[in-house]
Motif scaffolding. Sequence first.
Motif: not given
Length: 433
Positions: A278-285
Amino acid sequence: MSISPNSEYILVVDDVPANLKVIVQTLGDEGYEVSTAISGERALKQISYDLPDLILLDIQMPGIDGFETCKRLKENPQTKDIPIIFMTALSDSESIVKGFTLGAVDYITKPFQVVEVLARVKTHIHLQQLRNNLEKEVAKKTNQLTQALEELQTSQTQLIEKEKMSALGELMAGIAHELNNPIGAISNNSQHLENYIKDILHFLFLYQKYYPNPAEEIIENAEHIDLDFLIEDLPNLITSMKAGSERIKFLSTSLRTFSRNELNNDQKVSCVVHNHIDSTLLILNHRLKANKYRSAIEVVKKYGDMPEIKCFPGQLAQVFMNLISNAIDAIDEFVKKTEFYKFKFQPQITIYSRINQDKTGVIIRIKDNGVGMSEEVKAKIFDKLFTTKAVEKGTGLGLSIAYKIMVKNHGGKLWCESTLGHGSEFILELPIG
């Protein structure tokens, strides 16, 4: 005949028994292992299962002559390097030139002179040994240079990665640190603000209750500022501000996780895999959003129940960052190549997670509906410096580093399933302990 592995083996080809007897006796007395053949056909058959170090070949023979026999030997990759000395009664220069043209290294004229035969044989045996030794030395040096190059590439890869991650880690850690104070102020004050506004609104309601007939100026101002709308919308604003501050706090935590320096730390810590995804998805949003070629990429999460695992959180976050970034790249490439933006195409990344069958590890699958890969590309994707991207798009280190992190650093697995034109799926397996 049985050939000693420690002596030179010479094949003599001649259809005259007397010639064979003389040559065999001469070479045998010098310690050479000698075998004979009375025709070109028999010589070729014999050589097919027992390669000599040198061939003495008569030119004039029934069936295929010496020239044709030599030609066939030189056309065969297994026999082309065996030195051939012609034996001939012919002294015309044309025959001699033809023999050299076909690949012979020397010739001996009949009747034989023992001293000449031995001198020429010894010379070419020695030259052949020198060639063999040189080839072995070249192969050895080539292998050493190849190993040195691979070690250099590995060292360069590790150095580049170490410096890159160090710089990126410092940048992200700095950003996360700088975000902490304003995040704290916004988060803490938003709660106070919500309480203050509730008190003010309650105070306003009391005024309206006990003084229902305000002055004309108050009525006009209430209409001007649309007091009813403000009273209704203020709680929504507060809720939105709190949600935004929570999102920024989560982003700050994600940046700190991604920036963790674990290069000199061999102690794994417990973590929740889904939080790192989820953290990665947020950074790549920002990369998941719609662009001029496609609609927004839909991320489908099919998370199963999983326990915490022991891992290096920063390294694991790096693997997720690389794989999800690659999935986005694959979708963008597919859309541009196929012009699917003209049709109804929903770009999608699906992330599955579950415990493996024997409950010793967890499995994460990251699947996209992008361009996919050929079998040839798929076989090389984890090789160092291999990339299909343009120079400015990447170094080719990402997947090889992800593989190293998964396999070497975590004792896990990483593999890929893909078909050209039908997307790719990267599968990770991590041990729980």
